[in-house]
Design a protein around this motif. Structure first.
Motif, PDB file in Angstrom:
ATOM      1  N   PRO A  77       0.806  -1.236   0.000  1.00  0.00           N
ATOM      2  CA  PRO A  77       0.000   0.000   0.000  1.00  0.00           C
ATOM      3  C   PRO A  77       0.832   1.277   0.000  1.00  0.00           C
ATOM      4  CG  PRO A  77      -0.919  -1.566   1.560  1.00  0.00           C
ATOM      5  CD  PRO A  77       0.400  -2.124   1.110  1.00  0.00           C
ATOM      6  N   LEU A  78       2.080   1.202   0.458  1.00  0.00           N
ATOM      7  CA  LEU A  78       2.933   2.385   0.495  1.00  0.00           C
ATOM      8  C   LEU A  78       3.167   2.981  -0.888  1.00  0.00           C
ATOM      9  CD1 LEU A  78       5.611   1.199   3.088  1.00  0.00           C
ATOM     10  CD2 LEU A  78       3.899   2.998   3.416  1.00  0.00           C
ATOM     11  N   ALA A  79       3.003   2.180  -1.931  1.00  0.00           N
ATOM     12  CA  ALA A  79       3.236   2.681  -3.293  1.00  0.00           C
ATOM     13  C   ALA A  79       2.211   3.734  -3.700  1.00  0.00           C
ATOM     14  CB  ALA A  79       3.223   1.531  -4.290  1.00  0.00           C
ATOM     15  N   ASP A  80       1.079   3.810  -2.996  1.00  0.00           N
ATOM     16  CA  ASP A  80       0.099   4.860  -3.292  1.00  0.00           C
ATOM     17  C   ASP A  80       0.497   6.203  -2.698  1.00  0.00           C
ATOM     18  OD1 ASP A  80      -1.650   3.459  -4.896  1.00  0.00           O
ATOM     19  OD2 ASP A  80      -2.935   2.812  -3.250  1.00  0.00           O
ATOM     20  N   VAL A  81       1.460   6.208  -1.745  1.00  0.00           N
ATOM     21  CA  VAL A  81       1.810   7.463  -1.068  1.00  0.00           C
ATOM     22  C   VAL A  81       3.305   7.763  -1.111  1.00  0.00           C
ATOM     23  CG1 VAL A  81      -0.175   7.364   0.486  1.00  0.00           C
ATOM     24  CG2 VAL A  81       1.964   6.276   1.170  1.00  0.00           C
ATOM     25  N   LEU A  82       4.124   6.843  -1.640  1.00  0.00           N
ATOM     26  CA  LEU A  82       5.565   7.048  -1.716  1.00  0.00           C
ATOM     27  C   LEU A  82       6.038   7.012  -3.169  1.00  0.00           C
ATOM     28  CD1 LEU A  82       6.906   4.792   1.204  1.00  0.00           C
ATOM     29  CD2 LEU A  82       6.439   7.255   1.260  1.00  0.00           C
ATOM     30  N   ALA A 201      -0.425  10.497  -6.023  1.00  0.00           N
ATOM     31  CA  ALA A 201      -1.795  11.021  -6.132  1.00  0.00           C
ATOM     32  C   ALA A 201      -2.497  11.131  -4.784  1.00  0.00           C
ATOM     33  CB  ALA A 201      -2.622  10.115  -7.055  1.00  0.00           C
ATOM     34  N   THR A 202      -2.009  10.409  -3.768  1.00  0.00           N
ATOM     35  CA  THR A 202      -2.694  10.351  -2.483  1.00  0.00           C
ATOM     36  C   THR A 202      -1.761  10.786  -1.374  1.00  0.00           C
ATOM     37  OG1 THR A 202      -4.035   8.491  -3.265  1.00  0.00           O
ATOM     38  CG2 THR A 202      -3.955   8.850  -0.885  1.00  0.00           C
ATOM     39  N   ARG A 203      -2.250  11.646  -0.486  1.00  0.00           N
ATOM     40  CA  ARG A 203      -1.505  12.045   0.703  1.00  0.00           C
ATOM     41  C   ARG A 203      -2.258  11.510   1.916  1.00  0.00           C
ATOM     42  NH1 ARG A 203       3.517  13.431  -1.033  1.00  0.00           N
ATOM     43  NH2 ARG A 203       3.363  14.774  -2.874  1.00  0.00           N
ATOM     44  N   MET A 204      -1.643  10.575   2.616  1.00  0.00           N
ATOM     45  CA  MET A 204      -2.352   9.919   3.705  1.00  0.00           C
ATOM     46  C   MET A 204      -1.339   9.335   4.694  1.00  0.00           C
ATOM     47  SD  MET A 204      -5.217   6.898   3.226  1.00  0.00           S
ATOM     48  CE  MET A 204      -6.010   7.835   1.912  1.00  0.00           C
ATOM     49  N   ARG A 205      -1.654   9.406   5.972  1.00  0.00           N
ATOM     50  CA  ARG A 205      -0.794   8.797   6.974  1.00  0.00           C
ATOM     51  C   ARG A 205      -0.899   7.273   6.893  1.00  0.00           C
ATOM     52  NH1 ARG A 205       1.260  12.150  10.892  1.00  0.00           N
ATOM     53  NH2 ARG A 205       0.445  14.294  10.911  1.00  0.00           N
ATOM     54  N   TYR A 206       0.166   6.609   7.355  1.00  0.00           N
ATOM     55  CA  TYR A 206       0.240   5.152   7.196  1.00  0.00           C
ATOM     56  C   TYR A 206      -0.933   4.421   7.846  1.00  0.00           C
ATOM     57  CZ  TYR A 206       2.316   0.474   7.044  1.00  0.00           C
ATOM     58  OH  TYR A 206       2.550  -0.853   6.821  1.00  0.00           O
ATOM     59  N   PRO A 207      -1.308   4.709   9.105  1.00  0.00           N
ATOM     60  CA  PRO A 207      -2.462   4.005   9.691  1.00  0.00           C
ATOM     61  C   PRO A 207      -3.747   4.208   8.884  1.00  0.00           C
ATOM     62  CG  PRO A 207      -1.206   5.109  11.405  1.00  0.00           C
ATOM     63  CD  PRO A 207      -0.674   5.612  10.091  1.00  0.00           C
ATOM     64  N   ALA A 208      -3.963   5.447   8.424  1.00  0.00           N
ATOM     65  CA  ALA A 208      -5.159   5.714   7.616  1.00  0.00           C
ATOM     66  C   ALA A 208      -5.089   4.984   6.278  1.00  0.00           C
ATOM     67  CB  ALA A 208      -5.316   7.213   7.396  1.00  0.00           C
ATOM     68  N   LEU A 209      -3.894   4.879   5.741  1.00  0.00           N
ATOM     69  CA  LEU A 209      -3.702   4.165   4.482  1.00  0.00           C
ATOM     70  C   LEU A 209      -4.124   2.709   4.619  1.00  0.00           C
ATOM     71  CD1 LEU A 209      -2.377   4.440   1.572  1.00  0.00           C
ATOM     72  CD2 LEU A 209      -0.333   3.466   2.626  1.00  0.00           C
ATOM     73  N   LEU A 210      -3.688   2.065   5.696  1.00  0.00           N
ATOM     74  CA  LEU A 210      -4.045   0.667   5.907  1.00  0.00           C
ATOM     75  C   LEU A 210      -5.539   0.512   6.177  1.00  0.00           C
ATOM     76  CD1 LEU A 210      -1.052  -0.619   8.096  1.00  0.00           C
ATOM     77  CD2 LEU A 210      -1.354  -0.747   5.613  1.00  0.00           C
ATOM     78  N   ARG A 211      -6.117   1.447   6.934  1.00  0.00           N
ATOM     79  CA  ARG A 211      -7.559   1.366   7.190  1.00  0.00           C
ATOM     80  C   ARG A 211      -8.363   1.538   5.905  1.00  0.00           C
ATOM     81  NH1 ARG A 211      -6.190   4.582  11.726  1.00  0.00           N
ATOM     82  NH2 ARG A 211      -6.919   6.453  10.635  1.00  0.00           N
ATOM     83  N   SER A 212      -7.852   2.342   4.996  1.00  0.00           N
ATOM     84  CA  SER A 212      -8.580   2.570   3.747  1.00  0.00           C
ATOM     85  C   SER A 212      -8.685   1.308   2.903  1.00  0.00           C
ATOM     86  CB  SER A 212      -7.915   3.687   2.943  1.00  0.00           C
ATOM     87  OG  SER A 212      -6.672   3.267   2.393  1.00  0.00           O
ATOM     88  N   VAL A 213      -7.723   0.391   3.062  1.00  0.00           N
ATOM     89  CA  VAL A 213      -7.796  -0.874   2.332  1.00  0.00           C
ATOM     90  C   VAL A 213      -9.039  -1.643   2.756  1.00  0.00           C
ATOM     91  CG1 VAL A 213      -6.649  -3.069   1.881  1.00  0.00           C
ATOM     92  CG2 VAL A 213      -5.287  -0.983   2.091  1.00  0.00           C
ATOM     93  N   VAL A 214      -9.307  -1.657   4.058  1.00  0.00           N
ATOM     94  CA  VAL A 214     -10.497  -2.342   4.565  1.00  0.00           C
ATOM     95  C   VAL A 214     -11.763  -1.708   4.000  1.00  0.00           C
ATOM     96  CG1 VAL A 214     -11.773  -2.975   6.647  1.00  0.00           C
ATOM     97  CG2 VAL A 214      -9.273  -2.979   6.675  1.00  0.00           C
ATOM     98  N   SER A 215     -11.776  -0.375   3.928  1.00  0.00           N
ATOM     99  CA  SER A 215     -12.938   0.322   3.385  1.00  0.00           C
ATOM    100  C   SER A 215     -13.168  -0.030   1.921  1.00  0.00           C
ATOM    101  CB  SER A 215     -12.760   1.834   3.533  1.00  0.00           C
ATOM    102  OG  SER A 215     -12.652   2.202   4.900  1.00  0.00           O
ATOM    103  N   ILE A 216     -12.083  -0.094   1.167  1.00  0.00           N
ATOM    104  CA  ILE A 216     -12.203  -0.418  -0.262  1.00  0.00           C
ATOM    105  C   ILE A 216     -12.759  -1.826  -0.442  1.00  0.00           C
ATOM    106  CG2 ILE A 216     -10.884  -0.866  -2.372  1.00  0.00           C
ATOM    107  CD1 ILE A 216      -8.975   1.390  -1.472  1.00  0.00           C
ATOM    108  N   VAL A 217     -12.260  -2.772   0.333  1.00  0.00           N
ATOM    109  CA  VAL A 217     -12.750  -4.147   0.236  1.00  0.00           C
ATOM    110  C   VAL A 217     -14.231  -4.214   0.602  1.00  0.00           C
ATOM    111  CG1 VAL A 217     -12.541  -6.480   1.177  1.00  0.00           C
ATOM    112  CG2 VAL A 217     -10.480  -5.153   0.662  1.00  0.00           C
ATOM    113  N   ARG A 218     -14.618  -3.482   1.639  1.00  0.00           N
ATOM    114  CA  ARG A 218     -16.018  -3.488   2.080  1.00  0.00           C
ATOM    115  C   ARG A 218     -16.944  -2.882   1.042  1.00  0.00           C
ATOM    116  NH1 ARG A 218     -15.293  -1.021   6.551  1.00  0.00           N
ATOM    117  NH2 ARG A 218     -15.830   1.073   5.789  1.00  0.00           N
TER     118      ARG A 218
END
Length: 403
Positions: A77-82, A201-218
């Motif tokens: 997931p870091l590839a979306d913000v790094l 394209a995305t600016r997001m802190r690491y914990p929020a980045l990981l939580r967003s994966v769960v949201s996308i799957v849901r």
């Protein structure tokens, strides 16, 4: 001026890729993912040197695959913000160091621990697939994804061939890890100079980045469905390759490491043939293509069961069918999920491939236990049950949509 000339070029998402760049991505993905499969044709030699049984040796494959799944969850997931180029080069450098350490492991326990670290850091291949999908324009995305995935999958299979051949020529399985370390150093240098920098394209802190994966799957039922297909298919794929070395080394085959590794060439043929799946996807035939490939996967296990006895031709045909089906489903799955949210492709990659390789870890573990308990027929039963579950899931989804 020299410094400016050597700086990496910048590229916008969707700018398109040249044929040469697509080929580089495919080769890089294949070489990177090979690191987690080199050990499979070496299991009998590793078991013999350390004086352990087949189940203990097979644990190397399980631990590496589980570590890979963890790396997919925490690193990809870091590839979306790094910066993607820097992330890829850093990971390849870590893999090179870990492979060098594996060559000097004093015990199977140490080698297993090192394999876990290897799995976590060796997640460059899915990064390259998502990177390619980001750079490709809309007209070539399916073809680019299929080509890069074919490179990755061929790397998975040829790793077994290369690993077995190097071990037999060198007379020592440890030489395989040294060669792998050198390859990663060279690949890191090439990609450092060649890969473009793409704006984040995305600016997001690491914990929020990981939580967003769960949201996308849901929020994405198509992603959940494709994750289920991936889990079941790769579990069966791993079940075969985790135990095939023991089948081929025993009666009636009694093959050496080089011949065992050469079976990866058969799978590579199937992986190359799966490239056409990307073209079917671009034409909107993903549902029919998926169903056909899943039925083919189920059929392959019946053929492989015959190959465990006195029918070596059946084993060859079964390997071709198995790999063609699994790789074709993989290309179709990725092409489908990458169309969902372009700005979150690395997180979608993490969700999909994380599930995919968890399936691989489960399949490897089931295979090792099944082979130790009842031999090759039990392994084929495990694979057939997994394939049947995927076919049933596809049939249920198709009936629901038809109604």
């Amino acid at each position: 001026m020299a410094k400016t000339a050597s700086a990496p070029r910048r590229a916008e998402p969707g700018a398109g890729m040249s044929e040469r760049m697509v080929a580089l991505f495919a080769v890089a993905g294949g070489l990177a993912v090979a690191n987690i499969y080199y050990a499979q044709p070496l299991l009998t030699a590793i078991a013999a040197e350390f004086g352990v049984g087949s189940a203990t040796a097979a644990l190397l494959v399980t631990v590496t695959t589980a570590g890979y799944a963890l790396g997919l969850a925490l690193v990809v997931p870091l590839a979306d913000v790094l910066n993607r180029r820097r992330l890829v080069v850093t990971l390849l450098s870590v893999v090179a160091a870990v492979q060098a350490a594996s060559a000097f492991a004093p015990s199977v326990g140490v080698l297993t621990a090192i394999s876990a670290v290897l799995g976590v850091s060796a997640v460059v291949a899915p990064l390259m697939v998502a990177f390619g999908a980001t750079l490709a324009d809309d007209r070539q995305r399916g073809r680019v994804t299929g080509t890069v995935m074919s490179g990755v999958l061929i790397g998975v299979l040829l790793a077994r061939t290369g690993g077995g051949l190097i071990a037999e020529v060198a007379g020592d399985w440890r030489a395989v890890y040294l060669v792998a370390a050198v390859l990663m150093v060279v690949l890191a240098a090439v990609l450092h100079r060649t890969l473009p920098d793409v704006p984040v394209a995305t600016r997001m802190r690491y914990p929020a980045l990981l939580r967003s994966v769960v949201s996308i799957v849901r929020e994405e039922p198509v992603l959940r469905l494709r994750c289920a297909y991936g889990f079941l298919c790769f579990a069966g794929f791993s079940a075969f390759w985790a135990s095939s070395a023991f089948l081929l080394a025993g009666e009636p085959y009694r093959f050496g490491e080089a011949v065992i590794g050469a079976f990866g060439l058969l799978g590579a043929i199937g992986a190359y043939a799966a490239r056409v799946t990307g073209r079917f996807l671009d034409r909107g035939w993903e549902k029919a293509t998926t169903g056909t490939l899943l039925v083919l996967l189920l059929l392959s296990w019946g053929v492989l069961a015959l190959g465990g006895g006195t029918w070596p031709v059946a084993l060859v045909v079964g390997v071709l069918l198995l790999d063609l089906a699994v790789q074709g489903v993989q290309v179709t799955n990725l092409g489908t999920v990458y169309a969902l949210r372009p700005e979150a492709r690395s997180r979608i990659t993490m969700a999909y491939t994380g599930t995919y390789f968890l399936g691989g870890a489960a399949g490897s573990a089931l295979s090792g236990a099944a082979y130790a308990a009842a031999g090759w027929p039990a392994v084929c039963l495990v694979g057939a049950v997994l394939a049947l579950a995927a076919v049933v899931l596809w049939a249920i989804q198709t009936l629901r949509r038809t109604r």
